[in-house]
Design an enzyme around this catalytic site. Structure first.
Site, PDB file in Angstrom:
ATOM      1  N   ALA A   1      -7.136  36.612 -72.030  1.00 34.89           N
ATOM      2  CA  ALA A   1      -8.570  36.581 -72.314  1.00 34.89           C
ATOM      3  C   ALA A   1      -9.011  37.847 -73.068  1.00 34.89           C
ATOM      4  O   ALA A   1      -8.274  38.369 -73.889  1.00 34.89           O
ATOM      5  CB  ALA A   1      -9.358  36.377 -71.018  1.00 34.89           C
ATOM      6  N   SER A   2     -10.188  38.339 -72.772  1.00 34.45           N
ATOM      7  CA  SER A   2     -10.778  39.430 -73.562  1.00 34.45           C
ATOM      8  C   SER A   2     -10.100  40.778 -73.352  1.00 34.45           C
ATOM      9  O   SER A   2     -10.408  41.730 -74.072  1.00 34.45           O
ATOM     10  CB  SER A   2     -12.264  39.553 -73.230  1.00 34.45           C
ATOM     11  OG  SER A   2     -12.955  38.379 -73.612  1.00 34.45           O
ATOM     12  N   THR A   3      -9.180  40.891 -72.379  1.00 31.78           N
ATOM     13  CA  THR A   3      -8.515  42.176 -72.164  1.00 31.78           C
ATOM     14  C   THR A   3      -7.656  42.581 -73.356  1.00 31.78           C
ATOM     15  O   THR A   3      -7.298  43.758 -73.491  1.00 31.78           O
ATOM     16  CB  THR A   3      -7.627  42.124 -70.906  1.00 31.78           C
ATOM     17  OG1 THR A   3      -6.616  41.119 -71.067  1.00 31.78           O
ATOM     18  CG2 THR A   3      -8.453  41.828 -69.666  1.00 31.78           C
TER      19      THR A   3
END
Length: 629
Positions: free
Chosen positions: A332-334
């Site tokens: 995801a956004s990591t």
């Protein structure tokens, strides 16, 4: 009828005498030959083969008994004992010395109150066992059971009570997924030992490392067996010891693990499904690794029951899986900082590049809209704002302009799609998708829409929490790549040997200043009001650089809205977090994945804040210690 009288023959004494003489000579000759054979055999036995028979005689009188070595101990970085050895009494049997095994088992069942499950398990293990080697019937006898058997030992030839040491894990389930456990040597283990010519090393050993550190460092932990030369009587009992060669204890291991931090992670997770990895960015040493839920490894040391193992195996929460190294999640956004770094390196964007975010993005010429998590959009977005506020639209556009080939090749350098090399056998590689991978896996070409999903860490991209931690260490170190590891030092006879830090070749950028740009954007995520981590970290006593993420478990239709209250719990979003602190001089990197917990900032963020506080703030650690007491 006329009868004739039968004539009576005169005896020939000379002929009879000659016949007797011949027979006597033959018999005498036969006896002489037999005596010759006997004397010849006596000469061979007494003179020629004396040494061989003397040796065989000694073998019947003298026995060599292997002595198991003490297994090496395991400590954390503070010298706290993590795995030790405890004395135990076990009931063993040498099968070839038992005339009627079933009768003996029936008698022992009465004496020791053995269950049918114990007996059935023993019979199963007996099938593939070498009859001349001892086999354990009961691993752990209490004092009453030892006394009961001793009184009745004369009824059970071939059975003996042997004193030994068993592995013990004083912290139970807290360390299972990293320490692993030891358990009985089974047929597969024995086959492997035979193939590696290590059977002699394990002649007196009943257990072997099965998972985790115990398995990875088995050769060091096991040690070298000793040998006793003993004299026995005609009943096989030891009369005296003739000589003794001491065993050599296994090597002690000192890990990079910080047990207080490990316990803190466990307490903060409070049984929730997920994983946390904390690393020292200066060395790559793992400070904490928790996979939740876990299980008690001590149950496996003496032999877990079929019912208990079945319960673990069928548990829907999968406690047997090490989520930190085997769990594969959409990052995801990591990974948006990593993608932004690629954009800077390739010249696709600069720190000042701005795009308009109305809440969605479209591939040119295609009607489908890719939505941003913020439905009304972020307005004008540059690189810093895109990372700090986690703008999906910015990264849809960046991925489209960059392409999957550059993305996958760049992310391979961060360790995605391959094992990290951590000193555990139980590790998955995750998946960094490529065109060729999809063609081989699904027999389909790569579509531009696949690239768009990868641009926000979704789609076919999966990573383990350990990979997320490793990639964040690389960001914090501006390209220095340490191999994640647990082993800090070994100790033999009290002499400690430090282990060297193993590094991979560093990531070298054509634009080195890009590292600082990405680090600043992660700093803003924690310390700027627009940042997704601002609420959790703004008032901390230290500075930090973070990135939150919310990973979709299943895909929504284009116009559908995510409604957590009406979605099954196992389909809810995963909460993710990566970050390091202090920002100026990183001391700790943390990666978190909470399964089906929802929003990353709101759910994984508080976990990270508690752990940073505990590790970096002495007062916080002292307070926790006082509360624990």
């Amino acid at each position: 009828m006329r009868r004739y009288r039968q004539r009576v023959a005169f005896r020939d004494h000379a002929a009879e005498s000659a016949l007797f003489t011949r027979r006597a000579i033959v018999c005498f000759g036969f006896v002489a030959i037999m005596f010759g054979v006997l004397l010849s055999n006596l000469y061979r036995v007494q003179i020629v083969d004396h040494q061989a028979y003397q040796t065989r005689s000694n073998d019947n009188r003298i026995r060599l008994i292997p002595v198991a070595p003490n297994r090496g101990l395991i400590y954390d970085r503070n010298g706290i004992l993590l795995a030790d050895n405890q004395p135990v009494f076990a009931l063993e049997v040498v099968p070839e010395r038992v005339d009627d095994m079933e009768a003996s088992l029936a008698g022992l069942a009465d004496v020791l109150q053995l269950t049918s499950e114990q007996l059935d398990t023993f019979r199963e293990r007996l099938k593939g066992h070498r009859r001349f080697k001892p086999l354990v019937l009961v691993d752990q006898l209490n004092e009453a059971e030892v006394a009961a058997f001793s009184v009745n030992q004369h009824r059970f030839p071939g059975f003996t009570v042997e004193a030994g040491l068993k592995r013990h894990y004083p912290h139970g389930a807290s360390l299972t997924h990293l320490l692993g456990y030891v358990a009985r040597i089974n047929s597969q283990d024995q086959l492997r030992l035979d193939e590696n010519d290590e059977d002699a090393r394990y002649a007196a050993t009943r257990s072997i490392g099965k998972q985790g550190i115990e398995r990875f460092y088995e050769s060091q932990l096991h040690g070298e067996p000793g040998m006793l030369e003993v004299e026995v009587n005609n009943r096989g009992r030891i009369v005296r010891t003739l000589s003794a060669q001491a065993s050599q204890a296994g090597t002690d291991l000192h890990l990079t693990l910080d047990l207080p931090l490990q316990k803190k992670v466990e307490a903060v997770l409070d049984g929730r499904r997920g994983a946390v990895v904390a690393m020292d960015p200066k060395t790559g040493g793992i400070l904490a690794m928790v996979s939740s839920p876990s299980y008690d490894p001590n149950a496996f040391v003496t032999g877990i029951s079929g019912k208990q193992y079945s319960a673990l195996l069928n548990d829907k929460n999968r406690p047997l899986i090490n989520r930190a190294t085997q769990g594969q999640y959409a990052p995801a956004s990591t990974v948006k900082p990593h993608l932004a770094l690629l954009g800077l390196e390739k010249g696709v964007v600069t720190e000042d590049t701005k795009i308009w975010d109305p809440g969605w993005w479209q591939i040119p010429g295609v009607e489908r809209r890719y939505r941003d998590w913020k439905r009304w959009g972020h307005g004008w977005v540059d690189l810093n704002k895109a990372i700090a506020s986690s703008c999906d639209t910015y990264f849809y556009d960046l991925a489209y302009k960059t392409g999957i080939n550059d993305i996958s090749n760049f992310m391979f350098q961060f360790g995605f799609g391959e094992r990290t090399g951590v000193d555990l056998m139980e590790e998955s590689a995750g998946n960094m998708p490529t065109r060729d991978w999809k063609r081989l896996r699904y027999k389909e070409p790569w579509y531009i829409g696949d690239t768009i999903s990868v641009g926000i860490g979704q789609g076919y991209w999966t990573a383990t929490p350990l990979q997320l931690a490793q990639s964040t260490v690389i960001l914090a170190n501006s390209g220095v790549r340490h191999v994640p590891h647990f082993l800090a030092a070994t100790a033999t006879d009290g002499v400690r040997t430090e282990q060297p830090i193993i590094d991979k070749p560093p990531m070298v950028l054509a634009k080195p200043e890009s590292w600082k740009a990405i680090q600043r954007s992660m700093y803003l995520t924690a310390h700027n009001p627009m940042g997704s981590g601002y609420r959790q970290f703004n008032d901390a006593k230290y500075t930090s650089a973070v990135k939150t993420g919310t990973g979709q478990v299943f895909g929504l239709a284009e116009d559908a809205e995510y409604d957590e209250d009406n979605i099954a719990e196992h389909l809810r979003d995963n909460a993710l977090f990566v970050g390091y602190a202090p920002f100026e001089d990183p001391q700790i990197v943390i990666a978190i994945v909470l399964e089906n917990a929802g929003w990353g900032g709101a759910n994984a963020g508080p976990v990270a804040r508690a752990l940073f506080d505990f590790y970096l703030d002495p007062e916080s650690r002292e307070q926790d210690a006082e509360e624990a007491e």
